[in-house]
Write a protein that holds these residues in place. Structure first.
Motif, short mmCIF file in Angstrom:
data_model
loop_
_atom_site.label_atom_id
_atom_site.label_comp_id
_atom_site.label_asym_id
_atom_site.label_seq_id
_atom_site.Cartn_x
_atom_site.Cartn_y
_atom_site.Cartn_z
N GLN A 11 -20.87 43.15 12.29
CA GLN A 11 -22.33 43.00 12.37
C GLN A 11 -22.95 43.26 11.02
OE1 GLN A 11 -23.35 45.83 15.39
NE2 GLN A 11 -22.53 44.58 17.03
N GLU B 229 -24.75 38.50 9.11
CA GLU B 229 -25.94 37.96 8.46
C GLU B 229 -25.59 37.32 7.12
OE1 GLU B 229 -28.78 41.15 8.27
OE2 GLU B 229 -28.62 41.52 10.42
N GLN C 48 -18.20 47.35 13.71
CA GLN C 48 -17.73 46.21 14.47
C GLN C 48 -17.47 46.63 15.90
OE1 GLN C 48 -14.39 45.14 12.19
NE2 GLN C 48 -13.18 46.86 12.76
N ASP D 30 -22.64 37.66 14.57
CA ASP D 30 -23.61 38.68 14.17
C ASP D 30 -23.54 39.02 12.68
OD1 ASP D 30 -24.62 38.94 16.79
OD2 ASP D 30 -22.98 40.29 17.33
#
Length: 110
Positions: free
Chosen positions: A16, A51, A2, A49
């Motif tokens: 992320q 997913e 992060q 960010d």
């Protein structure tokens, strides 16, 4: 995993990739550390960010929220996509978390 984007009145964390069983403990530890920091009055977790996330990732967020509440600190999510928001709605966690849209996030940080 992060990036800390700012550490003033609000601390913004931008995880992320995936929030899942493989890294949930690490994420929870990092969020806990930030919440316990005396300069952090509120923690804003940006999903821009991220997913995907699973139940372990959700539990890391719930645990962090509980800590924030115990410490009387604000814990918010932002930049949650419509697909991610559906997961929060299906689990009814959209009623538990403060989920901000991008415009609200900008207004808070200014």
């Amino acid at each position: 995993m992060q990036a800390v984007l700012s550490q003033t009145k609000f601390t913004t964390v931008a995880p992320q990739g995936n929030l899942n069983a493989a890294n949930a403990l690490e994420i929870e530890r990092d969020l806990t550390t930030m919440l316990r920091h005396e300069d952090t009055q509120a923690l804003l977790v940006s999903f821009q960010d991220v997913e995907s996330f699973d139940s372990a990732g959700l539990m890391a967020l719930v645990s962090s929220l509980k800590l924030a509440q115990a410490l009387n600190k604000r814990f918010s999510l932002c930049s949650v996509s419509s697909a991610q928001r559906i997961i929060f709605e299906l689990t009814q966690l959209d009623r538990v978390f403060e989920i901000l849209d991008l415009e609200a996030e900008i207004a808070i940080l200014d």
